[in-house]
Design an enzyme around this catalytic site. Structure first.
Site, PDB file in Angstrom:
ATOM      1  N   CYS A  22       0.818  -1.231   0.000  1.00 23.49           N
ATOM      2  CA  CYS A  22       0.000   0.000   0.000  1.00 23.49           C
ATOM      3  C   CYS A  22       0.849   1.278   0.000  1.00 23.49           C
ATOM      4  O   CYS A  22       0.341   2.356  -0.301  1.00 23.49           O
ATOM      5  CB  CYS A  22      -0.941   0.012   1.197  1.00 23.49           C
ATOM      6  SG  CYS A  22      -2.009  -1.423   1.259  1.00 23.49           S
TER       7      CYS A  22
ATOM      8  N   HIS B 181      -3.697   7.070   2.756  1.00 22.49           N
ATOM      9  CA  HIS B 181      -4.044   5.793   2.132  1.00 22.49           C
ATOM     10  C   HIS B 181      -5.489   5.462   2.491  1.00 22.49           C
ATOM     11  O   HIS B 181      -5.901   5.582   3.650  1.00 22.49           O
ATOM     12  CB  HIS B 181      -3.079   4.714   2.644  1.00 22.49           C
ATOM     13  CG  HIS B 181      -3.466   3.330   2.237  1.00 22.49           C
ATOM     14  ND1 HIS B 181      -3.809   3.012   0.949  1.00 22.49           N
ATOM     15  CD2 HIS B 181      -3.565   2.177   2.963  1.00 22.49           C
ATOM     16  CE1 HIS B 181      -4.111   1.725   0.893  1.00 22.49           C
ATOM     17  NE2 HIS B 181      -3.976   1.201   2.096  1.00 22.49           N
TER      18      HIS B 181
ATOM     19  N   ASN C  15     -10.141  -0.372  -0.501  1.00 25.60           N
ATOM     20  CA  ASN C  15      -8.692  -0.219  -0.388  1.00 25.60           C
ATOM     21  C   ASN C  15      -8.051  -0.743  -1.676  1.00 25.60           C
ATOM     22  O   ASN C  15      -8.098  -1.944  -1.935  1.00 25.60           O
ATOM     23  CB  ASN C  15      -8.216  -1.014   0.837  1.00 25.60           C
ATOM     24  CG  ASN C  15      -6.724  -0.958   1.041  1.00 25.60           C
ATOM     25  OD1 ASN C  15      -5.980  -0.482   0.178  1.00 25.60           O
ATOM     26  ND2 ASN C  15      -6.275  -1.455   2.175  1.00 25.60           N
TER      27      ASN C  15
HETATM   28  N1  ACO Z   1     -19.075  -8.801   8.381  1.00 26.92           N
HETATM   29  C1  ACO Z   1     -19.595  -9.086   9.581  1.00 26.92           C
HETATM   30  N2  ACO Z   1     -18.850  -9.438  10.631  1.00 26.92           N
HETATM   31  C2  ACO Z   1     -17.507  -9.486  10.457  1.00 26.92           C
HETATM   32  C3  ACO Z   1     -16.900  -9.220   9.221  1.00 26.92           C
HETATM   33  C4  ACO Z   1     -17.752  -8.871   8.141  1.00 26.92           C
HETATM   34  N3  ACO Z   1     -17.275  -8.573   6.936  1.00 26.92           N
HETATM   35  N4  ACO Z   1     -15.563  -9.365   9.346  1.00 26.92           N
HETATM   36  C5  ACO Z   1     -15.331  -9.711  10.641  1.00 26.92           C
HETATM   37  N5  ACO Z   1     -16.500  -9.789  11.296  1.00 26.92           N
HETATM   38  C6  ACO Z   1     -16.734 -10.142  12.686  1.00 26.92           C
HETATM   39  C7  ACO Z   1     -15.598 -10.894  13.315  1.00 26.92           C
HETATM   40  O1  ACO Z   1     -15.701 -12.260  13.034  1.00 26.92           O
HETATM   41  C8  ACO Z   1     -15.811 -10.568  14.787  1.00 26.92           C
HETATM   42  O2  ACO Z   1     -16.823 -11.405  15.279  1.00 26.92           O
HETATM   43  P1  ACO Z   1     -16.730 -11.999  16.767  1.00 26.92           P
HETATM   44  O3  ACO Z   1     -16.714 -10.797  17.666  1.00 26.92           O
HETATM   45  O4  ACO Z   1     -17.960 -12.818  16.864  1.00 26.92           O
HETATM   46  O5  ACO Z   1     -15.461 -12.774  16.803  1.00 26.92           O
HETATM   47  C9  ACO Z   1     -16.348  -9.155  14.770  1.00 26.92           C
HETATM   48  O6  ACO Z   1     -16.836  -8.926  13.434  1.00 26.92           O
HETATM   49  C10 ACO Z   1     -15.318  -8.099  15.095  1.00 26.92           C
HETATM   50  O7  ACO Z   1     -14.161  -8.356  14.332  1.00 26.92           O
HETATM   51  P2  ACO Z   1     -12.895  -7.426  14.403  1.00 26.92           P
HETATM   52  O8  ACO Z   1     -11.820  -7.963  13.517  1.00 26.92           O
HETATM   53  O9  ACO Z   1     -12.523  -7.172  15.826  1.00 26.92           O
HETATM   54  O10 ACO Z   1     -13.498  -6.080  13.785  1.00 26.92           O
HETATM   55  P3  ACO Z   1     -12.833  -4.670  13.694  1.00 26.92           P
HETATM   56  O11 ACO Z   1     -13.740  -3.656  14.216  1.00 26.92           O
HETATM   57  O12 ACO Z   1     -11.427  -4.690  14.205  1.00 26.92           O
HETATM   58  O13 ACO Z   1     -12.749  -4.442  12.122  1.00 26.92           O
HETATM   59  C11 ACO Z   1     -11.300  -4.584  10.208  1.00 26.92           C
HETATM   60  C12 ACO Z   1     -12.039  -5.355  11.296  1.00 26.92           C
HETATM   61  C13 ACO Z   1     -12.284  -3.754   9.426  1.00 26.92           C
HETATM   62  C14 ACO Z   1     -10.584  -5.567   9.306  1.00 26.92           C
HETATM   63  C15 ACO Z   1     -10.263  -3.665  10.909  1.00 26.92           C
HETATM   64  O14 ACO Z   1      -9.502  -4.373  11.820  1.00 26.92           O
HETATM   65  C16 ACO Z   1      -9.366  -2.989   9.917  1.00 26.92           C
HETATM   66  O15 ACO Z   1      -9.775  -2.176   9.110  1.00 26.92           O
HETATM   67  N6  ACO Z   1      -8.041  -3.271   9.950  1.00 26.92           N
HETATM   68  C17 ACO Z   1      -7.116  -2.673   9.036  1.00 26.92           C
HETATM   69  C18 ACO Z   1      -7.000  -3.586   7.923  1.00 26.92           C
HETATM   70  C19 ACO Z   1      -6.630  -2.945   6.638  1.00 26.92           C
HETATM   71  O16 ACO Z   1      -7.100  -1.899   6.283  1.00 26.92           O
HETATM   72  N7  ACO Z   1      -5.778  -3.647   5.922  1.00 26.92           N
HETATM   73  C20 ACO Z   1      -5.439  -3.294   4.604  1.00 26.92           C
HETATM   74  C21 ACO Z   1      -4.028  -3.442   4.330  1.00 26.92           C
HETATM   75  S1  ACO Z   1      -3.015  -2.424   5.283  1.00 26.92           S
HETATM   76  C22 ACO Z   1      -3.623  -0.999   5.022  1.00 26.92           C
HETATM   77  O17 ACO Z   1      -4.027  -0.748   3.949  1.00 26.92           O
HETATM   78  C23 ACO Z   1      -3.639  -0.065   6.158  1.00 26.92           C
END
Ligand code: ACO
Length: 326
Positions: A113, A253, A283
């Protein structure tokens, strides 16, 4: 003072738009979950036969047209991508072939990224060292090609697209004011495509285990992204000898609105100073900032003389900040 300046930009988003509602039919998710956790409403997805170079070609062609330049005027072409058409040849060479950049040398940069910021920094270095007079940077990604469409924790996040920027060395106040690049390979396991490279070549087993798709520890990536993007903004501003108040616009980003909001809050930046288009792109990795600056310029949000700061974070981990006067 001589600086490297972006003289033209272009971008391309594939025709097909996939909404959160459509993803509800693919995996156990909801529009509400995706919107509140990420800010993303829809993303563009490339056609089956459409590759990263195909999208890069469209973005590059637009940047050339806007600059009224002929392909032979480009003497270096750098492509930033984590989803190349092939392991080799470089995707930049495929773009060179299609657009007939007959006077250019071409190579790829791999920084996930952060790829666009890494490529801009290489372009600036080559221009200021007189190794090239005009450099084209293309950032292009087909993230859908490494997305596991059965994994709800990742498939809702990504999109495809490309952006391009043409840079020249100029005497004056406009152009790149500072660059800051950093990486930390000790955390590389947190975001990767496990198989398909030399460590674990593609095999029946890797395909069965879905190891040719992207895997991510979302929570840890989120935490690191906020932390390191704040560092990158502060360092780019410091190196440019400016203050946060001097910056008209920040182009982060486009990964997650909550990451962008957290950075704005911590750095006391008004939310309206943060360019956001992720609600319609998802993204797009290396392409994200390249698309965003081109779109911001198209919308008249960035004008000649404005100071803007670009900031990225991605797999590797890699991160960076660039301050520039438009
Ligand atoms: N729909 C519904 N529920 C979901 C989904 C979905 N698509 N994905 C995960 N869940 C559930 C999980 O299973 C979890 O359930 P549980 O509590 O029963 O175990 C719950 O939602 C919470 O999951 P978390 O992972 O804690 O959710 P969070 O609020 O942290 O959001 C996310 C997850 C959106 C991936 C976040 O961590 C994030 O954006 N991280 C950065 C990732 C990123 O952007 N990466 C790209 C590459 S690097 C970069 O570009 C910066």
């Amino acid at each position: 003072m001589y600086r490297a300046r972006i003289i033209s930009t272009g971008y391309y988003l594939p025709e097909r738009v996939v909404t959160n509602k459509e993803l509800e039919k693919l995996v156990d998710t909801t529009d509400e979950w995706i919107t509140t956790r990420t800010g993303i409403k829809e993303r563009h997805i490339a056609a089956a036969g459409e590759s990263s170079s195909d999208m890069g070609i469209r973005a590059a062609r637009w940047a050339l047209e806007k600059a009224h330049m002929k392909p032979e005027e480009i003497d270096a072409l750098i492509c930033a991508t984590a989803t190349p058409d092939h392991s080799f040849p470089a995707t930049s060479c495929l773009i060179q072939k299609a657009l007939k950049f007959t006077n250019a040398f071409a190579f790829d940069v791999s920084a996930a990224c952060s790829g666009f910021l890494y490529a801009l920094t290489v372009a600036e270095t080559m221009l200021l060292a007189d190794k090239a007079k005009t450099v084209l940077v293309v950032a292009t990604e087909k993230l859908s090609s490494v997305t596991d469409w059965t994994d709800r924790s990742t498939c809702v996040l990504f999109g495809d697209g490309a952006g391009a920027a043409i840079l020249k060395k100029e005497n004056g106040e406009r152009g790149i004011l500072s660059t800051y690049l950093k990486s930390d390979g000790t955390l590389s396991d947190l975001l990767m495509v496990p198989a398909g490279g030399s460590r674990k070549p593609a095999s029946e087993e890797t395909i069965k285990n879905r190891e040719h798709y992207l895997r991510m520890d979302g929570n840890e990536v989120f935490r690191m992204a906020v932390h390191k993007m704040i560092e990158a903004v502060e360092e780019a501003i410091k190196r440019a000898g400016i203050k946060t108040e001097d910056v008209k616009f920040f182009v982060p980003h486009q990964a997650n609105l909550r990451i962008i909001d957290a950075i704005a809050k911590r750095l006391k930046i008004k939310p309206e100073q943060m360019f956001v288009n992720l609600y319609k792109t998802g993204n797009t990795s290396a392409a994200s900032i390249a698309i965003a600056i081109s779109e911001a310029e198209e919308q008249g949000l960035i004008k000649s003389g404005d100071i803007i700061v670009l900031v990225s974070f991605g797999a590797g981990f890699t991160w960076g900040g660039i301050a520039l006067r438009w």
